[in-house]
Scaffold this motif. Structure first.
Motif, PDB file in Angstrom:
ATOM      1  N   SER A  47       0.419 -13.510   0.396  1.00 33.75           N
ATOM      2  CA  SER A  47       1.280 -12.763  -0.598  1.00 33.75           C
ATOM      3  C   SER A  47       0.202 -12.374  -1.858  1.00 33.75           C
ATOM      4  N   PHE A  48      -0.582 -13.464  -1.968  1.00 32.13           N
ATOM      5  CA  PHE A  48      -1.513 -13.263  -3.134  1.00 32.13           C
ATOM      6  C   PHE A  48      -2.367 -11.884  -2.822  1.00 32.13           C
ATOM      7  N   ASP A  49      -2.930 -11.769  -1.790  1.00 30.80           N
ATOM      8  CA  ASP A  49      -3.659 -11.073  -1.180  1.00 30.80           C
ATOM      9  C   ASP A  49      -3.142  -9.467  -1.132  1.00 30.80           C
ATOM     10  N   TYR A  50      -1.718  -9.315  -0.930  1.00 30.18           N
ATOM     11  CA  TYR A  50      -0.993  -8.044  -1.033  1.00 30.18           C
ATOM     12  C   TYR A  50      -0.698  -7.756  -2.476  1.00 30.18           C
ATOM     13  N   CYS A  51      -0.416  -8.578  -3.319  1.00 32.75           N
ATOM     14  CA  CYS A  51      -0.354  -8.185  -4.747  1.00 32.75           C
ATOM     15  C   CYS A  51      -1.470  -7.907  -5.414  1.00 32.75           C
ATOM     16  N   PHE A  52      -2.529  -8.731  -4.800  1.00 34.22           N
ATOM     17  CA  PHE A  52      -4.005  -8.317  -5.740  1.00 34.22           C
ATOM     18  C   PHE A  52      -4.327  -6.984  -5.115  1.00 34.22           C
ATOM     19  N   ASN A  53      -4.353  -6.992  -3.772  1.00 31.58           N
ATOM     20  CA  ASN A  53      -4.811  -5.464  -3.315  1.00 31.58           C
ATOM     21  C   ASN A  53      -3.968  -4.048  -4.094  1.00 31.58           C
ATOM     22  N   TYR A  54      -2.700  -4.657  -3.955  1.00 28.13           N
ATOM     23  CA  TYR A  54      -1.881  -3.433  -4.545  1.00 28.13           C
ATOM     24  C   TYR A  54      -2.174  -2.986  -5.944  1.00 28.13           C
ATOM     25  N   PHE A  55      -2.284  -3.977  -6.944  1.00 23.94           N
ATOM     26  CA  PHE A  55      -2.736  -3.584  -8.279  1.00 23.94           C
ATOM     27  C   PHE A  55      -4.146  -3.248  -8.400  1.00 23.94           C
ATOM     28  N   ARG A  56      -5.130  -3.890  -7.465  1.00 21.79           N
ATOM     29  CA  ARG A  56      -6.369  -3.218  -7.488  1.00 21.79           C
ATOM     30  C   ARG A  56      -6.560  -1.997  -7.171  1.00 21.79           C
ATOM     31  N   SER A  57      -5.776  -1.543  -6.047  1.00 19.06           N
ATOM     32  CA  SER A  57      -5.985  -0.164  -5.401  1.00 19.06           C
ATOM     33  C   SER A  57      -5.835   0.732  -6.491  1.00 19.06           C
ATOM     34  N   PHE A  58      -4.725   0.649  -7.486  1.00 16.93           N
ATOM     35  CA  PHE A  58      -4.554   1.431  -8.761  1.00 16.93           C
ATOM     36  C   PHE A  58      -5.700   1.625  -9.595  1.00 16.93           C
ATOM     37  N   LYS A  59      -6.325   0.420  -9.714  1.00 12.40           N
ATOM     38  CA  LYS A  59      -7.420   0.307 -10.758  1.00 12.40           C
ATOM     39  C   LYS A  59      -8.814   1.052  -9.999  1.00 12.40           C
ATOM     40  N   GLU A  60      -8.881   0.807  -8.899  1.00 15.88           N
ATOM     41  CA  GLU A  60     -10.271   1.306  -8.114  1.00 15.88           C
ATOM     42  C   GLU A  60      -9.966   2.809  -7.993  1.00 15.88           C
ATOM     43  N   ASN A  61      -8.815   3.438  -7.923  1.00 19.21           N
ATOM     44  CA  ASN A  61      -8.554   4.934  -7.769  1.00 19.21           C
ATOM     45  C   ASN A  61      -8.216   5.551  -8.875  1.00 19.21           C
ATOM     46  N   GLY A 102      -3.027 -12.845  -9.746  1.00 20.13           N
ATOM     47  CA  GLY A 102      -2.696 -11.938  -8.904  1.00 20.13           C
ATOM     48  C   GLY A 102      -2.733 -10.501  -9.266  1.00 20.13           C
ATOM     49  N   ILE A 103      -2.705 -10.078 -10.432  1.00 19.66           N
ATOM     50  CA  ILE A 103      -3.253  -8.870 -10.707  1.00 19.66           C
ATOM     51  C   ILE A 103      -4.484  -8.586 -11.050  1.00 19.66           C
ATOM     52  N   PHE A 104      -5.180  -9.272 -11.620  1.00 20.48           N
ATOM     53  CA  PHE A 104      -6.651  -9.075 -12.159  1.00 20.48           C
ATOM     54  C   PHE A 104      -7.737  -9.892 -11.407  1.00 20.48           C
ATOM     55  N   GLY A 105      -7.141 -10.992 -10.733  1.00 17.98           N
ATOM     56  CA  GLY A 105      -8.374 -11.906 -10.134  1.00 17.98           C
ATOM     57  C   GLY A 105      -9.256 -12.422 -10.878  1.00 17.98           C
ATOM     58  N   CYS A 106      -8.860 -12.641 -12.324  1.00 22.74           N
ATOM     59  CA  CYS A 106      -9.948 -12.846 -13.262  1.00 22.74           C
ATOM     60  C   CYS A 106     -10.200 -14.545 -13.794  1.00 22.74           C
ATOM     61  N   VAL A 107      -8.763 -15.301 -13.137  1.00 26.63           N
ATOM     62  CA  VAL A 107      -8.896 -16.639 -13.598  1.00 26.63           C
ATOM     63  C   VAL A 107      -8.171 -17.296 -12.287  1.00 26.63           C
ATOM     64  N   PRO A 108      -8.349 -18.629 -12.452  1.00 29.96           N
ATOM     65  CA  PRO A 108      -7.693 -19.423 -11.252  1.00 29.96           C
ATOM     66  C   PRO A 108      -6.363 -19.673 -11.650  1.00 29.96           C
ATOM     67  N   ALA A 109      -5.214 -19.848 -10.771  1.00 25.25           N
ATOM     68  CA  ALA A 109      -3.755 -20.432 -11.340  1.00 25.25           C
ATOM     69  C   ALA A 109      -3.968 -21.855 -11.650  1.00 25.25           C
ATOM     70  N   PHE A 110      -3.597 -22.183 -12.841  1.00 28.41           N
ATOM     71  CA  PHE A 110      -3.645 -23.440 -13.529  1.00 28.41           C
ATOM     72  C   PHE A 110      -2.230 -23.880 -12.976  1.00 28.41           C
ATOM     73  N   ASP A 111      -2.458 -24.503 -11.928  1.00 31.83           N
ATOM     74  CA  ASP A 111      -1.245 -25.039 -11.372  1.00 31.83           C
ATOM     75  C   ASP A 111      -1.504 -26.462 -10.989  1.00 31.83           C
ATOM     76  N   ASP A 112      -0.484 -27.407 -10.792  1.00 30.44           N
ATOM     77  CA  ASP A 112      -0.650 -28.716 -10.720  1.00 30.44           C
ATOM     78  C   ASP A 112      -1.853 -29.077  -9.658  1.00 30.44           C
ATOM     79  N   LEU A 113      -2.165 -28.750  -8.574  1.00 38.55           N
ATOM     80  CA  LEU A 113      -3.343 -28.916  -7.658  1.00 38.55           C
ATOM     81  C   LEU A 113      -4.532 -28.695  -8.180  1.00 38.55           C
ATOM     82  N   PHE A 114      -4.651 -27.332  -9.134  1.00 36.95           N
ATOM     83  CA  PHE A 114      -6.033 -27.031  -9.919  1.00 36.95           C
ATOM     84  C   PHE A 114      -6.153 -28.230 -10.810  1.00 36.95           C
ATOM     85  N   ILE A 115      -5.059 -28.382 -11.792  1.00 36.54           N
ATOM     86  CA  ILE A 115      -5.379 -29.237 -13.025  1.00 36.54           C
ATOM     87  C   ILE A 115      -5.874 -30.539 -12.261  1.00 36.54           C
ATOM     88  N   ASP A 116      -4.802 -31.172 -11.384  1.00 36.33           N
ATOM     89  CA  ASP A 116      -5.238 -32.424 -10.778  1.00 36.33           C
ATOM     90  C   ASP A 116      -6.891 -32.532 -10.634  1.00 36.33           C
TER      91      ASP A 116
END
Length: 192
Positions: free
Chosen positions: A10-24, A130-144
């Motif tokens: 679902s990340f891929d679909y979200c990211f690709n959706y927003f990126r397609s508007f940017k790229e076009n 999900g929108i920009f792909g510019c930072v990682p998600a600062f969730d519990d796994l990442f933070i640990d």
């Protein structure tokens, strides 16, 4: 667990959706009458599948997908976030880039964090991912993980701040000397 039907995609679909508007060069179309609901649904479903709509939080208790309309309208403004779209880990060393990311974080926080909930770095960084792909998600796994790597150096990654972005830059530079990260980035594609 990479497959087109797995929740991670679902990340891929979200990211690709927003990126397609940017790229076009059609960012303004994200918020048109024809697309606003679809834009909100892409973001909302990605966030839900990545755990952000758990019923214990205000997001899961109090808001619908319409909650993201203001954010989509702001993103559709071609100038508002223009420089954020192309930022990646190899840019974090630049002070201006870090300032832009922090400004983006604060603006998105004001648009997506439900009233009465304290700022939520996980929610906001997942939106930015999900929108920009510019930072990682600062969730519990990442933070640990990153607290384990850099906690003794004074960065616990509990806050999205300049120090955390600099440590991410250190990690990127320390581990890309053989271009492994860049090569993996070129090999790994999102689901379409």
């Amino acid at each position: 667990k990479r497959s087109a039907n797995h929740r991670y995609a679902s990340f891929d679909y979200c990211f690709n959706y927003f990126r397609s508007f940017k790229e076009n060069n059609r960012l303004r179309d994200l918020a048109t009458k024809e697309n606003i609901e679809k834009s909100c649904l892409h973001l909302g479903f990605y966030l839900a599948s990545w755990g952000m709509f758990r019923m214990s939080g205000r997001l899961g208790q109090e808001v619908s997908v319409k909650h993201f309309e203001k954010l989509i309208v702001e993103i559709s403004n071609e100038q508002k976030f223009a420089e954020i779209w192309d930022i990646d880990a190899d840019n974090y060393k630049d002070e201006q880039t870090r300032k832009l990311l922090l400004k983006c974080f604060n603006e998105i926080s004001g648009l997506v964090v439900p009233k009465g909930q304290k700022a939520d770095r996980t929610l906001v960084t997942k939106v930015m991912l999900g929108i920009f792909g510019c930072v990682p998600a600062f969730d519990d796994l990442f933070i640990d993980t990153f607290k384990g790597l850099y906690g003794k150096q004074g960065c616990a990654f509990t806050t999205f701040n300049d120090a955390a972005l600099l440590k991410l830059d250190d990690f990127y530079r320390d581990n890309n000397h053989t271009k492994t990260i860049d090569e993996l980035a070129q090999e790994t594609k999102t689901w379409d």
